[in-house]
Write a protein that holds these residues in place. Sequence first.
Motif, PDB file in Angstrom:
ATOM      1  N   ILE A 137      -6.456   6.204   0.533  1.00  0.00           N
ATOM      2  CA  ILE A 137      -5.600   5.031   0.734  1.00  0.00           C
ATOM      3  C   ILE A 137      -4.901   5.113   2.089  1.00  0.00           C
ATOM      4  O   ILE A 137      -4.786   4.113   2.809  1.00  0.00           O
ATOM      5  CB  ILE A 137      -4.567   4.907  -0.408  1.00  0.00           C
ATOM      6  CG1 ILE A 137      -5.256   4.463  -1.692  1.00  0.00           C
ATOM      7  CG2 ILE A 137      -3.448   3.937  -0.042  1.00  0.00           C
ATOM      8  CD1 ILE A 137      -4.376   4.551  -2.929  1.00  0.00           C
ATOM      9  N   SER A 149       0.830  -1.214   0.000  1.00  0.00           N
ATOM     10  CA  SER A 149       0.000   0.000   0.000  1.00  0.00           C
ATOM     11  C   SER A 149       0.862   1.261   0.000  1.00  0.00           C
ATOM     12  O   SER A 149       0.509   2.259  -0.642  1.00  0.00           O
ATOM     13  CB  SER A 149      -0.974  -0.005   1.179  1.00  0.00           C
ATOM     14  OG  SER A 149      -0.300  -0.072   2.409  1.00  0.00           O
ATOM     15  N   SER A 158      -7.189  10.380  -3.735  1.00  0.00           N
ATOM     16  CA  SER A 158      -6.936   8.936  -3.687  1.00  0.00           C
ATOM     17  C   SER A 158      -5.879   8.601  -2.644  1.00  0.00           C
ATOM     18  O   SER A 158      -6.017   7.631  -1.892  1.00  0.00           O
ATOM     19  CB  SER A 158      -6.476   8.429  -5.060  1.00  0.00           C
ATOM     20  OG  SER A 158      -7.474   8.623  -6.022  1.00  0.00           O
TER      21      SER A 158
END
Length: 172
Positions: A55, A25, A51
């Motif tokens: 995340i 990630s 985004s």
Amino acid sequence: MLFSPHVRKAALVLHVATSVGSIGSVATFLALAGTGLVTSETELFSGVYPSMDLITLVVIVPLLGSALLLGIIQALFTPWRLLDHWWVLAKLVVSIAILAVLLAQLPGIGRLADASVARLPFPPELGRIQLSVVVHSAAGLIVLLIPLLLSIYKPWGLTAFGRRKAERRHRR
């Protein structure tokens, strides 16, 4: 009290999964941060930072927190213990530092997300934050490999505390 072998293995699988998931990630975050830094496409730019914010909040922070918590649980309820081995203690310190640095970066990531959605020109301080998230995520990706390496190689042996405990067990 130690975990049974089945519980220990299940906890280890969860710990490894969250740790490796953290690496993936953060790599995704780094790709987006680099894109935001170099793109001139308005549509792409306005989607990158929201985004990254999502995340970070929904994936990276929970994975890093879970990996840390599961690592502590593993250390407390397995023969490795939390303070007995230098490599376990080093993993703990590195994991806490990684999470602390990320949490310190959250306000800046949020500011980038808000500004990109508003589609206003970035003031100079946001340009510094853009660069900061690239640098911090690249460094974080490298630093995330340290606990992985420590888990595999297990260097340095027992701490003084661990040696004293081992000596007491040996005398009994």
